[in-house]
Design a protein around this motif. Sequence first.
Motif, PDB file in Angstrom:
ATOM      1  N   VAL A  96       0.876  -1.172   0.000  1.00 48.90           N
ATOM      2  CA  VAL A  96       0.000   0.000   0.000  1.00 48.90           C
ATOM      3  C   VAL A  96       0.911   1.219   0.000  1.00 48.90           C
ATOM      4  CG1 VAL A  96      -1.731   1.298   1.305  1.00 48.90           C
ATOM      5  CG2 VAL A  96      -1.779  -1.212   1.331  1.00 48.90           C
ATOM      6  N   ALA A  97       0.715   2.127  -0.971  1.00 46.14           N
ATOM      7  CA  ALA A  97       1.578   3.312  -1.054  1.00 46.14           C
ATOM      8  C   ALA A  97       1.565   4.054   0.272  1.00 46.14           C
ATOM      9  CB  ALA A  97       1.090   4.225  -2.171  1.00 46.14           C
ATOM     10  N   GLY A  98       2.753   4.453   0.737  1.00 37.90           N
ATOM     11  CA  GLY A  98       2.829   5.272   1.942  1.00 37.90           C
ATOM     12  C   GLY A  98       2.733   4.507   3.250  1.00 37.90           C
TER      13      GLY A  98
ATOM     14  N   PRO B 262      -5.118  -2.767   4.763  1.00 37.67           N
ATOM     15  CA  PRO B 262      -6.044  -2.889   3.639  1.00 37.67           C
ATOM     16  C   PRO B 262      -6.981  -4.088   3.824  1.00 37.67           C
ATOM     17  CG  PRO B 262      -3.850  -3.640   3.005  1.00 37.67           C
ATOM     18  CD  PRO B 262      -3.720  -3.071   4.395  1.00 37.67           C
ATOM     19  N   GLU B 263      -8.136  -4.025   3.201  1.00 41.47           N
ATOM     20  CA  GLU B 263      -9.185  -5.030   3.411  1.00 41.47           C
ATOM     21  C   GLU B 263      -8.715  -6.449   3.105  1.00 41.47           C
ATOM     22  OE1 GLU B 263     -12.748  -4.915   0.830  1.00 41.47           O
ATOM     23  OE2 GLU B 263     -13.851  -4.962   2.724  1.00 41.47           O
TER      24      GLU B 263
ATOM     25  N   GLN C 124     -13.767   1.046  10.304  1.00 35.84           N
ATOM     26  CA  GLN C 124     -13.515   1.049   8.864  1.00 35.84           C
ATOM     27  C   GLN C 124     -13.055   2.436   8.411  1.00 35.84           C
ATOM     28  OE1 GLN C 124     -16.741  -0.403   6.448  1.00 35.84           O
ATOM     29  NE2 GLN C 124     -15.452  -0.517   4.616  1.00 35.84           N
ATOM     30  N   THR C 125     -12.220   2.466   7.391  1.00 33.66           N
ATOM     31  CA  THR C 125     -11.821   3.736   6.797  1.00 33.66           C
ATOM     32  C   THR C 125     -11.526   3.501   5.323  1.00 33.66           C
ATOM     33  OG1 THR C 125     -10.420   5.692   7.096  1.00 33.66           O
ATOM     34  CG2 THR C 125      -9.337   3.551   7.376  1.00 33.66           C
TER      35      THR C 125
ATOM     36  N   PRO D 115     -10.934   0.179   0.499  1.00 36.51           N
ATOM     37  CA  PRO D 115     -11.358   0.114   1.889  1.00 36.51           C
ATOM     38  C   PRO D 115     -10.241  -0.398   2.775  1.00 36.51           C
ATOM     39  CG  PRO D 115     -12.390  -1.634   0.600  1.00 36.51           C
ATOM     40  CD  PRO D 115     -11.650  -0.766  -0.364  1.00 36.51           C
ATOM     41  N   GLY D 116     -10.198   0.099   3.988  1.00 37.15           N
ATOM     42  CA  GLY D 116      -9.204  -0.352   4.950  1.00 37.15           C
ATOM     43  C   GLY D 116      -9.824  -0.360   6.324  1.00 37.15           C
TER      44      GLY D 116
END
Lengths: 690, 690
Positions: free
Chosen positions: A99-101, B140-141, B239-240, B249-250
């Motif tokens: 994931v970037a960053g 990440p999801e 969730q974000t 989604p993450g």
Amino acid sequence: MDGAEETLRRDLANKQAAVDAQAVAVRDLKTGGAPKPDIEAAVEALKVLKIETESIAGKLQAVIAGTSSGSREAFRQAVVNTLERRLFYIPSFRIYGGVAGLYDYGPPGTDVKMNVLAFWRQHFVIEENMLAVDCPCVTPEVVLKASGHVDKFTDLMVKDEKTGTCYRADHLLKDFCKEKLEKDLTLSAEKASEMKHVLAVLDDLSAEELGAKLKEYGITSPDTKNPLSEPYPFNLMFQTSIGPSGLSPGYMRPETAQGIFVNFKDLYYYNGNKLPFAAAQIGQAFRNEISPRQGLLRVREFTLAEIEHFVDPDDKCHPKYGDVANLEFLMFPREEQLAGKQANKLCLGEAVSKGTVNNQTLAYFIGRVYLFLTHLGIDKERLRFRQHLPNEMAHYAADCWDAEIECSYGWIECVGIADRSAYDLRAHTEKSGIPLIAHEKFSEPREVEKLVITPVKKELGLTFKGKQKMVVEALEAMNEVEAMEMKAALESKGEVEFQVCTLGKSVTITKSMVSISKEKKKEYQRVFTPSVIEPSFGIGRIIYCLFEHCFYTRASKDGDEQLNVFQFPPLVAPIKCSVFPLVQNHEYEQVAKQISKSLAAIGISHKIDITGTSIGKRYARTDELGVPFAITVDSTTSVTIRERDSKDQIRVSIDEVASVVKEVTDGQSTWGDVKWRYPTHSSTSIVESI
Amino acid sequence: MDGAEETLRRDLANKQAAVDAQAVAVRDLKTGGAPKPDIEAAVEALKVLKIETESIAGKLQAVIAGTSSGSREAFRQAVVNTLERRLFYIPSFRIYGGVAGLYDYGPPGTDVKMNVLAFWRQHFVIEENMLAVDCPCVTPEVVLKASGHVDKFTDLMVKDEKTGTCYRADHLLKDFCKEKLEKDLTLSAEKASEMKHVLAVLDDLSAEELGAKLKEYGITSPDTKNPLSEPYPFNLMFQTSIGPSGLSPGYMRPETAQGIFVNFKDLYYYNGNKLPFAAAQIGQAFRNEISPRQGLLRVREFTLAEIEHFVDPDDKCHPKYGDVANLEFLMFPREEQLAGKQANKLCLGEAVSKGTVNNQTLAYFIGRVYLFLTHLGIDKERLRFRQHLPNEMAHYAADCWDAEIECSYGWIECVGIADRSAYDLRAHTEKSGIPLIAHEKFSEPREVEKLVITPVKKELGLTFKGKQKMVVEALEAMNEVEAMEMKAALESKGEVEFQVCTLGKSVTITKSMVSISKEKKKEYQRVFTPSVIEPSFGIGRIIYCLFEHCFYTRASKDGDEQLNVFQFPPLVAPIKCSVFPLVQNHEYEQVAKQISKSLAAIGISHKIDITGTSIGKRYARTDELGVPFAITVDSTTSVTIRERDSKDQIRVSIDEVASVVKEVTDGQSTWGDVKWRYPTHSSTSIVESI
């Protein structure tokens, strides 16, 4: 040639001259038949000078590597390759494409980070008796509404109109102008100067101005050449929802400071209702960058270490200011920047007395930050304190300085040290309705004159009826000058015209409608909102710059390859010591395990390597991890300890070895101190080996 | 009377008998005119016995307080009042009304937490040479899809159908049944036994079963009595969205373990491709609880410290198992629980040899966790290791034990120690396509027989045409037994009927369609998915239980009030030492500041109090913070050091005081050790003061 390079070249020339002189002295002693101890001492001094020379040469090499953009890239690539290969860090979730960053610290990186944080706590929290706090990352919206983050913590973004890919608008404009300026030979002088201006004011452009420039230059999506949307603000906070109802929006905090501000009242009480005091917090912060670049320097989650020092705005002296006033280091005041000059070595005390630095407390923290960073291993020639320009500084700030560290990406802001005045506490006072204030009790009550305005509501009601309330409020809101003028006018003329903003017109006030007087009152205390001075440390950025500053290469013994070394100070080194049996052998292995156990018991992180790899390769492996000391087991009674940079070895008994390593790694002694206490490990005499 | 109380009462009776005997001995020595040193030694021994008696009495008091629910409540209230008043913790964002389930650690709480984490790193990471990692919270999801959290990390929730307020369905059912059982005198025996059964199986009820029970009992919204919705699963992750597009989604990680699993390949490489090894991580984790209860024990954000120990599933021995095998402590195996018995003291080694604990590595960690917790100050009589019941354990787990600590809320799970077999690595291998496996190279190649099934595709194609592929796959999927049976049948009869599942019928296979044989092959290595043994520590829960276990009250000198004391071991104490001038006086103040400076320089957190408050009050204040030592400045050459629990004082010169405090706080010596080296501070002789 910049300042750092110049200084290093001068130092190198001096040191080389000293080496030459000492070599002559050694020769003279030898030919003159001087006593052996004298010769040995002179040789040892020569050796030290040579090591110092090599170290300066290494630094110079790194600085030179940093000066042209091509070699900067190559240097960075060498550092980053080593960091990735040895798992100092790992792109997060790499098996899923990453994931970037987002980056993980791997084992040695985590240890470096823990060491930096432990030293931060010692240097700031313990030595300054600060109040440590630890607040959650999940933050309800109201807090970040008060701080301004909900409305203003944004970057301007454009979208590829077909694919929906997002870009930072300023990055696209910046890249376009830089590319034109560097590569377009047909660019007119006028256009070139315009683009330079654009680059200079980039951070100040509004959404409209940015959009206009993108359109004017015909800038399209860099990946697809599709047209772009107008720039619009994107909030950089990760949003979430607290609890199951979906009715309580929250964010992952973008900084740790707010957790301290909202606790001011309790912390002030904890400190015995006394100022000044500082609260400190280490923790994760989050910024949902639009398109992260610059590797470890711009990431979406990072560790911040923040201090909020609360102080009486009328007295920003600091009791320990004297401890730092004589420090001299690179400073880059506002005026020098505007005049196009370079950072220069200044004495901190003089910078305060000349008014360059706003106050003693701010200066004290600048000095402490300088000591912190250089103690970690940041090269003082590539560290400067840059004052914010007027357009960079928030309107409420009294003064701001950034500790910037030079690395292959240029000068990077790693610590911000800002006098934020009363802004934050006032913002939360207003939003929460809880006064975040301090009191100064006077030793004796003071007599003060207070303006007293008493509107006569009955009279005003008769005249103004429904508008009475607005008139009363306007009268009460007068400042001292206005009120005293009105009083004089009423006394002389009996009536006066008075502008009521909320009515949008003026009304006539007569003597019977208001009484204005000054009364003497006794005051027992002063009530005020403290100022806050905030040093804020980007721990990941400091660590990345440290990696670059500590990295050097040296030829292998047979000269056929370049070996990588991180010359971390023992304080920072992820692993303090390695333990190797010289050859694969059950007895040596047992000794190595016994030493490992005694190191573990006294808390020294170490690595035991019982593989059959050659000793040179094992040294090279640990040099690359920045391990400062290596214990080699070559007998069952004593062992050798080798220092990473000088490659000197001493012989120490097995019983003593753990405590010697502890002594040199926890800062009680230097390698130079202990080296003299033990025999050096070398079969031939020192004199011969030079 | 439970086990802890019984043990303490016995210990107390023994100790009191010893006190009585020693008192007689002292009297006899004095009346017999024994030499003064003998009398003094006997008196000192008597004093030590008295202190030990008091300490046991204090523990007994706390245990008894914990046995009836009313006094449990009162005890908890006393602890929590002290914790809140002295800012050990603060409800987060309190000036905005707070957020349920979020707490800040204030200054002493933060220091306790830092000390617990530092000891965790020393006890586990450094002593066991673990690989520390540090991964982001934002995840990440895909990662949490693989781990099962996206689909299964849920609680069942019901909503008030009018107000929308959410409740945990099981909590409502539990509260209802408990209330009925405790207070409804008309409840039939049959109904009571049904409700007891409901409470026992509460965690296993499906959404439908829970819903049916809520309906059957007519349970409504506790706040409004409105009807409730059917129970439905609510995912407990915050969730974000990662990046600006809204397409990624993450979640905020619900545990730190996944960051380690996804890095297995790199970590295995870093460890020289060798097993076993352990990786460790400390960090924040997040659970968006539906309705947090139980104060600091069930929160929405918390610090986890997790270890993932990777091991060959065929060899779960541990080289250091012998170090813990003789430990004895409270264990609560599955069988004892099912038989309705109590936890009992077991020898860990015996539990392994009897098969109660699944393997040595799991047992090693159970032992290390026991040492960790008791060293922190957790009372060993209120600590038990409870084995998971079959219905609590995931299907893949080999064995699980929870370290449970008893506090006023009952027995609380604080550390989980689980053998999770190969589940996690397999899940991520499957989802990512990256094999997370280990190799065992054989010292000599091994000869193995391998089944080789070779379908003759041409023949099969002629007969089965479009269905050939399904037949080929079915043939290749045969296990060894099936294949050898077919081979025999083909050899004897020339053809055989063969069931092809994907065709839903059987087909006739002839000799010419497939060749089946066993071939000898040389294998050079074994490839397998490692098992993982995971000790997972809820740091906040451990700290809360520690607060309760360390808390006691004692009467003030004049007996008119109860003073609160936290008897933290020096290792844990937030502030190691206080510094007081005895009276307000410039000289003493200077000495106090000088001592403060030398304490800071060697990293000892301390508190200097130069207010004019009485010395007794200042002691009481610091006792309440659990400060183990107090330095009182009553001269300009020497000072007194007072120990918190015994209240003993010794006199030490100013030059030595910092190093003496360091010695007793960093564990080199105990108070008992140093006490004998310095004169005790008391104007009258010890003998007289008893």
